[in-house]
Motif scaffolding. Sequence first.
Motif, short mmCIF file in Angstrom:
data_model
loop_
_atom_site.label_atom_id
_atom_site.label_comp_id
_atom_site.label_asym_id
_atom_site.label_seq_id
_atom_site.Cartn_x
_atom_site.Cartn_y
_atom_site.Cartn_z
N SER A 174 -5.07 13.96 10.86
CA SER A 174 -4.79 13.53 9.48
C SER A 174 -5.58 14.31 8.44
CB SER A 174 -5.06 12.03 9.34
OG SER A 174 -6.42 11.80 9.57
N ASP A 175 -6.61 15.06 8.84
CA ASP A 175 -7.32 15.93 7.89
C ASP A 175 -7.86 17.15 8.63
OD1 ASP A 175 -9.92 15.42 8.99
OD2 ASP A 175 -9.88 13.48 7.99
N ASP A 176 -8.55 18.04 7.87
CA ASP A 176 -8.97 19.31 8.47
C ASP A 176 -10.36 19.31 9.09
OD1 ASP A 176 -6.60 20.40 7.79
OD2 ASP A 176 -7.30 21.17 5.84
N GLU A 177 -11.07 18.19 8.99
CA GLU A 177 -12.44 18.18 9.52
C GLU A 177 -12.42 18.45 11.03
OE1 GLU A 177 -14.59 14.56 8.55
OE2 GLU A 177 -16.45 15.35 9.39
N SER A 178 -13.42 19.21 11.51
CA SER A 178 -13.52 19.46 12.96
C SER A 178 -13.79 18.14 13.68
CB SER A 178 -14.69 20.39 13.26
OG SER A 178 -14.52 21.59 12.60
N LYS A 179 -13.22 18.03 14.87
CA LYS A 179 -13.36 16.76 15.57
C LYS A 179 -13.58 16.92 17.08
CE LYS A 179 -10.25 14.53 12.39
NZ LYS A 179 -9.69 15.76 11.75
N ILE A 180 -14.40 16.04 17.62
CA ILE A 180 -14.44 15.90 19.08
C ILE A 180 -13.84 14.53 19.39
CG2 ILE A 180 -15.85 15.79 21.17
CD1 ILE A 180 -17.85 17.61 19.91
N VAL A 181 -12.77 14.53 20.16
CA VAL A 181 -12.07 13.29 20.50
C VAL A 181 -12.51 12.89 21.92
CG1 VAL A 181 -9.79 12.29 20.89
CG2 VAL A 181 -10.14 13.92 19.02
N VAL A 182 -13.05 11.69 22.03
CA VAL A 182 -13.56 11.20 23.31
C VAL A 182 -12.59 10.14 23.83
CG1 VAL A 182 -15.52 10.10 24.47
CG2 VAL A 182 -15.92 11.60 22.49
N LEU A 183 -12.05 10.34 25.02
CA LEU A 183 -11.06 9.39 25.52
C LEU A 183 -11.56 8.59 26.73
CD1 LEU A 183 -7.68 11.37 25.44
CD2 LEU A 183 -8.75 10.03 23.62
N SER A 184 -11.17 7.30 26.73
CA SER A 184 -11.37 6.45 27.91
C SER A 184 -10.19 6.65 28.85
CB SER A 184 -11.36 4.98 27.51
OG SER A 184 -12.48 4.65 26.80
N ALA A 185 -10.28 6.00 30.00
CA ALA A 185 -9.14 5.96 30.91
C ALA A 185 -8.08 5.02 30.35
CB ALA A 185 -9.60 5.45 32.27
N HIS A 211 -5.96 22.84 20.11
CA HIS A 211 -7.15 22.09 20.52
C HIS A 211 -7.73 22.71 21.77
CE1 HIS A 211 -4.18 20.60 23.31
NE2 HIS A 211 -5.17 20.17 24.06
N GLU A 212 -8.90 22.26 22.19
CA GLU A 212 -9.49 22.70 23.44
C GLU A 212 -9.91 21.48 24.26
OE1 GLU A 212 -9.93 25.55 26.00
OE2 GLU A 212 -9.42 26.10 23.93
N TRP A 213 -9.64 21.48 25.55
CA TRP A 213 -10.05 20.39 26.45
C TRP A 213 -11.45 20.73 26.97
CZ3 TRP A 213 -11.44 19.95 31.63
CH2 TRP A 213 -11.36 18.67 32.20
N LYS A 225 -15.13 29.24 18.90
CA LYS A 225 -15.50 29.24 17.48
C LYS A 225 -14.32 29.04 16.54
CE LYS A 225 -19.74 31.87 17.00
NZ LYS A 225 -20.16 33.26 17.09
N ASN A 226 -13.15 29.50 16.96
CA ASN A 226 -11.99 29.40 16.06
C ASN A 226 -11.25 28.06 16.19
OD1 ASN A 226 -11.28 30.00 18.63
ND2 ASN A 226 -9.49 31.25 18.08
N LYS A 227 -11.71 27.19 17.09
CA LYS A 227 -11.05 25.89 17.28
C LYS A 227 -11.75 24.80 16.47
CE LYS A 227 -7.82 26.74 20.47
NZ LYS A 227 -8.16 27.28 21.76
N THR A 228 -10.97 23.82 16.03
CA THR A 228 -11.57 22.71 15.26
C THR A 228 -11.32 21.35 15.90
OG1 THR A 228 -9.61 22.58 13.90
CG2 THR A 228 -11.43 23.90 13.02
N LEU A 229 -10.51 21.34 16.98
CA LEU A 229 -10.20 20.07 17.63
C LEU A 229 -10.50 20.16 19.12
CD1 LEU A 229 -8.93 17.24 17.27
CD2 LEU A 229 -6.70 18.27 17.73
N PHE A 230 -11.33 19.22 19.58
CA PHE A 230 -11.72 19.21 20.98
C PHE A 230 -11.43 17.85 21.60
CE2 PHE A 230 -14.25 22.23 18.66
CZ PHE A 230 -14.14 23.38 19.44
N VAL A 231 -10.97 17.86 22.84
CA VAL A 231 -10.68 16.60 23.53
C VAL A 231 -11.55 16.55 24.79
CG1 VAL A 231 -8.91 15.30 24.79
CG2 VAL A 231 -8.29 16.55 22.72
N THR A 232 -12.29 15.45 24.94
CA THR A 232 -13.14 15.34 26.12
C THR A 232 -13.09 13.94 26.71
OG1 THR A 232 -15.30 15.94 27.05
CG2 THR A 232 -15.32 14.80 24.92
N GLN A 233 -13.80 13.73 27.81
CA GLN A 233 -13.79 12.44 28.51
C GLN A 233 -15.03 11.62 28.17
OE1 GLN A 233 -14.22 15.40 30.91
NE2 GLN A 233 -12.35 15.86 29.82
N GLY A 234 -14.81 10.33 27.95
CA GLY A 234 -15.94 9.42 27.87
C GLY A 234 -16.36 9.04 29.27
#
Length: 440
Positions: free
Chosen positions: A26-37, A138-140, A172-181
């Motif tokens: 929804s916006d341009d801020e860099s983010k790390i997204v942490v997901l549960s199962a 994004h990057e996993w 460095k060129n990525k702003t969205l990351f997806v990782t595991q909690g």
Amino acid sequence: MRVMKFGGTSVGKPERMYSIANLITSDDESKIVVLSALSGTTNSLTEISASLSKGDRAGAKKQIDALELHYQNFIINLVKSEEAYNKAKAIVAEHFEFLNIILKISYSDALNKDILAQGELLSSKLFSIYLHEQNIAHEWLPALDFMAIDALEEPQIGAIKVKLAQLLQRYKNKTLFVTQGYICRNAKGEVDNLKRGGSDYSASLIAAAVDASVCEIWTDIDGMHNNDPRVVSNTKPVEQLSFEEAAELAYFGAKILHPASIWPAQTYNIPVKLLNTLQPDAKGTLIIGDAGSVGVKAVAAKDNITAIKIKSSRMLLAYGFMRKIFEVFEKYRTSIDMITTSEVAVSVTIDNDTYLKKIIKELEVFGTVETDNNQTIVSIVGNEITATEDVMKKIFQTISPIPVRMVSYGGSRHNISLLISGEDKEKALQLLNKGLFDME
Ligand code: ADP
Ligand code: ASP
Ligand code: MG
């Protein structure tokens, strides 16, 4: 950099994954997204592990097959293109092949941790495939490459910081990351986890490690409520909590947050927001250094508490007695939640009775020991509540029909705790809702 953590229900259905894809873009801020199962998966994996530990391979196989079917159905609805579907199918096949191989290996604690890790790996990989199909760059990130705990199971924040920075540096060129909690590596380098509900803790540790602008915990309710919504029907969200208040509530049973998830954010002064994926515009709860207002804010309850009373007319007045008692608990790495003393006895409570028998045996050297299990700690939490007029009067008037076994007052300015029988919990929470918040 913003950290956004999504819990089990927030990823549990394909539609939920679509919604969170919108939220994270929804916006341009860099983010790390942490997901549960996916919701229910960690429970299923725990059951598979339990079957294996009992040697029930046939039972474990049935449970694995049922879970695999759930994922096969999930991916049919998750993605549209054949390419994405084939990728998702390969991921599901890979992880269930792993579980099927495990069926043939003899059970160990390390194997149990490997089994439990599959949930977060699956959810984050499947979400990544969906994002890719949607052309969302994004990057996993593999949490097992940076999330680390030491031999005492404490997160190594210094190491996490360095490893995560190195990993992010690569993209460095990525702003969205997806990782595991939840998942991490222990001191032996094995796969481990941050205990049930641990994805909140992962998010807070990651937020601390990258000095995030905010740590958002997205779940299925609009913030920390003033009472346990699973027990009391009429509850409402609390707008603002201090780190101390939130930590007390999390520790004393408010399931919305993992008990240890506040300290990393507090140490690095990162605001935490509790938000609702099903109602993204709801205000939720803001947790910062400042409590915002004075007075009682919420009530929480922690179950399965054991109370231990040590009676000793001979020794209690002697100096050094308390130290000797505490040393027994320290030896068995069992923490004490509440403590009260009188001239002839000391009572403590513990929430982990793994070593109870050994602890009792050692305490019996000092006097007679009595234990009561199935107790509940009810905590009343707020800002400066011990200094707020009439709070004690209100609490005791309100719960007068219920026998109180122990009281803890003054340990912190934010918490008054009562120990009651587990059977009285529901009634106590309902009475306090009326007495403290005038809600029925
Ligand atoms: P997630 O899977 O997103 O981590 P959890 O189930 O761990 O979600 O936590 C959210 C749940 O916590 C809510 O659905 C609610 O039933 C429970 N809960 C317990 N106490 C509280 C409270 N005081 N405020 C809000 N939710 C609470
Ligand atoms: N999946 C893990 C659990 O169910 C971690 C989490 O959801 O926070 O406990
Ligand atoms: Mg949770």
